[in-house]
Design a protein around this motif. Structure first.
Motif, mmCIF file in Angstrom:
data_model
loop_
_atom_site.group_PDB
_atom_site.id
_atom_site.type_symbol
_atom_site.label_atom_id
_atom_site.label_comp_id
_atom_site.label_asym_id
_atom_site.label_seq_id
_atom_site.Cartn_x
_atom_site.Cartn_y
_atom_site.Cartn_z
ATOM 1 N N SER A 211 32.831 39.652 46.766
ATOM 2 C CA SER A 211 33.573 39.816 45.524
ATOM 3 C C SER A 211 34.662 38.758 45.464
ATOM 4 C CB SER A 211 34.198 41.206 45.463
ATOM 5 O OG SER A 211 35.002 41.321 44.321
ATOM 6 N N GLN B 281 36.629 38.467 42.740
ATOM 7 C CA GLN B 281 37.579 38.890 41.712
ATOM 8 C C GLN B 281 38.960 39.020 42.325
ATOM 9 O OE1 GLN B 281 36.084 42.528 40.128
ATOM 10 N NE2 GLN B 281 34.379 41.565 39.080
ATOM 11 N N THR B 282 39.929 38.465 41.666
ATOM 12 C CA THR B 282 41.308 38.593 42.122
ATOM 13 C C THR B 282 42.082 39.406 41.106
ATOM 14 O OG1 THR B 282 41.916 36.525 41.043
ATOM 15 C CG2 THR B 282 41.303 36.407 43.367
#
Length: 138
Positions: free
Chosen positions: A126, A128-129
Motif C-alpha cells: 500500500s 497510500q499516505t
C-alpha cells in the motif's frame, strides 16, 4: 488426572471430546481468531481477500475479520494461510515473522489446537499516505 481428549473434524467443525462432553469449534472461528491477530500487527495495511470478500463487506456493511485467511484443520492441528497487503516502507520479513508468532499464539491459546504452519503471502504494497489538510482562516 489427565483425561484423554479426542478431536475430529465434522462438517467443517472441530469436535473436541473428553468422556461424554463435546466442544465444537467451526473453521470460521479459527479464521476470525487469526484475522484479529493479524490486524493487530504493525505494518499490515489490510487483508487481501479477493473480489468475493470485498463484495461481502460492501453488502453487509460489516468488516469481515476472516478476510484473507484460509484454514485447514486436521485432527489435532491446523494450517493457516494469511494473505496481506503491507504498508510501504516496512521490513516485510519482520512483519511476516510477527504475524506468524501472533497467529500461532492466539489460535493455540484459544482453541487448544496445534498450529503446524502459518504461511504469510504478501499480495501487495500500500503506497497510500495519509494527507493532512491545513485549513487557512481568512
Amino acid at each position: 488426572m489427565e483425561e484423554e481428549r479426542n478431536e475430529e473434524v465434522v462438517n467443517e467443525e472441530i469436535t473436541i471430546s473428553s468422556d461424554n462432553n463435546e466442544i465444537k469449534i467451526a473453521d470460521d472461528v479459527v479464521a476470525v481468531i487469526a484475522g484479529v491477530a493479524v490486524s493487530e500487527v504493525p505494518g499490515v495495511a489490510e487483508m487481501a481477500g479477493g473480489f468475493a470478500g470485498g463484495i461481502t463487506e460492501v453488502l453487509s456493511g460489516k468488516k469481515n475479520l476472516a478476510k484473507g485467511i484460509k484454514v485447514e484443520v486436521g485432527d489435532k492441528e491446523t494450517k493457516i494461510d494469511v494473505n496481506i497487503i503491507v504498508e510501504y516502507g516496512v521490513r516485510i520479513p519482520d512483519v511476516a515473522f510477527e504475524i506468524q508468532n501472533r497467529v500461532k499464539k492466539s489460535v493455540e491459546t484459544m482453541t487448544g489446537l496445534t498450529v503446524t504452519e502459518v504461511n504469510v503471502h504478501v499480495q501487495g504494497v500500500s503506497t497510500q499516505t495519509e494527507e493532512t489538510s491545513e485549513t487557512t482562516e481568512e
